[in-house]
Design a protein around this motif. Sequence first.
Motif, short mmCIF file in Angstrom:
data_model
loop_
_atom_site.label_atom_id
_atom_site.label_comp_id
_atom_site.label_asym_id
_atom_site.label_seq_id
_atom_site.Cartn_x
_atom_site.Cartn_y
_atom_site.Cartn_z
N CYS A 1 0.79 -1.20 0.02
CA CYS A 1 -0.24 -0.05 -0.08
C CYS A 1 0.97 1.22 0.06
CB CYS A 1 -0.86 0.13 1.23
SG CYS A 1 -1.84 1.44 1.24
N HIS B 1 0.18 3.86 1.32
CA HIS B 1 0.15 4.81 2.46
C HIS B 1 1.14 4.68 3.40
CE1 HIS B 1 -1.99 5.79 6.57
NE2 HIS B 1 -1.60 6.83 6.03
N SER B 2 1.12 3.24 4.09
CA SER B 2 2.41 2.79 4.95
C SER B 2 2.58 1.66 4.68
CB SER B 2 1.75 3.35 6.36
OG SER B 2 0.73 2.49 6.83
N GLY B 3 2.56 0.92 3.63
CA GLY B 3 3.24 -0.16 3.29
C GLY B 3 2.54 -1.55 3.73
N ALA B 4 1.32 -1.48 3.92
CA ALA B 4 0.53 -2.83 4.17
C ALA B 4 0.54 -3.63 3.07
CB ALA B 4 -0.60 -2.46 5.07
N CYS C 1 -7.16 -1.91 1.49
CA CYS C 1 -5.97 -2.22 2.27
C CYS C 1 -6.46 -2.47 3.66
CB CYS C 1 -5.27 -0.72 2.35
SG CYS C 1 -3.65 -1.10 3.33
N ARG D 1 -5.15 -2.35 6.48
CA ARG D 1 -4.58 -1.50 7.68
C ARG D 1 -5.42 -0.35 7.85
NH1 ARG D 1 1.70 -0.65 7.75
NH2 ARG D 1 1.60 -2.82 7.92
N HIS D 2 -5.60 0.71 6.99
CA HIS D 2 -6.33 1.81 7.27
C HIS D 2 -7.51 2.02 6.14
CE1 HIS D 2 -2.15 2.83 8.71
NE2 HIS D 2 -2.85 2.78 9.55
N GLY D 3 -7.68 1.16 5.28
CA GLY D 3 -8.78 0.97 4.44
C GLY D 3 -8.68 1.83 3.12
N SER D 4 -7.70 2.19 2.70
CA SER D 4 -7.31 2.99 1.41
C SER D 4 -7.98 1.82 0.20
CB SER D 4 -5.98 3.26 1.00
OG SER D 4 -5.50 4.19 1.91
N PRO E 1 -6.90 6.88 3.23
CA PRO E 1 -5.85 7.97 3.18
C PRO E 1 -4.81 7.74 2.37
CG PRO E 1 -5.48 6.32 4.91
CD PRO E 1 -6.87 5.72 4.19
S1 FES Z 1 -1.03 1.24 5.00
FE1 FES Z 1 -2.94 0.93 3.41
S2 FES Z 1 -4.05 2.36 4.07
FE2 FES Z 1 -2.54 2.67 5.42
#
Ligand code: FES
Length: 234
Positions: A174, A176-179, A193, A195-198, A211
Amino acid sequence: MAVHSPTSGPCRSIVVSKLVAPATRRSLENMSRRSGVDLFFSSTLSSAELTDRAAVAVVVPVPHAEDEVMEMVHRIRELAPTILLCGVIDVPDQSLWLFAERNGFNLVSSAGGIGAALSRRLAADDLGVREPIAVLNSSDIAGRLGLLGEFEVEGCSVALWRGGGRLGCLENRCTHSGAKLSEGEVEDGVVTCPRHGSRFDIVSGERVRGPADSDVKHFDVFEREGRVWIVPEP
Ligand code: FES
């Protein structure tokens, strides 16, 4: 303009449908004069023309109906899975433009801009021919939806899904932060995603919801001769 028959030698060329508009033709001829890349105008877009090693790209008019766009992509990909497929739009239709980009065209441009756009793209690709990598047998994934597998493609971790009637392959990370996106859910061709739903389109990698604020790298994927192939980045 350098005009070259793709069956006569090793020089690299671009195959252009004879159905393109005069403005497209002029734009490509200008590009050919500047870059030295040869043009071959074709009325049939035959397998022999497209699969010749010299042909690095094919330029066709983008059909006006979405089902015809899909048909065109399917036909070209069956003949030449790794060729750079370029479409020219002759109507001011942004949704058709986006549809073509998201469903198999590597490059979409206006008639007057195709020469410059193609020139930039070929320079970025270094005119490279990308060899596809077989990752699965089609029979192993018949009828399956969602995640089909995770693979390593030339040093890049990727995930492969089927959703919304399409195969899609994205970098498994991802923005955003790599999930790992392979651990997310897929619905209607969009992966969420974990982790945070992107959310991202599984074919184009386009960010559908944050995000995350950028798209995920996508890879071309296709089925042929009973196998599933992923095309590495140039
Ligand atoms: S790591 Fe994917 S939305 Fe934050």
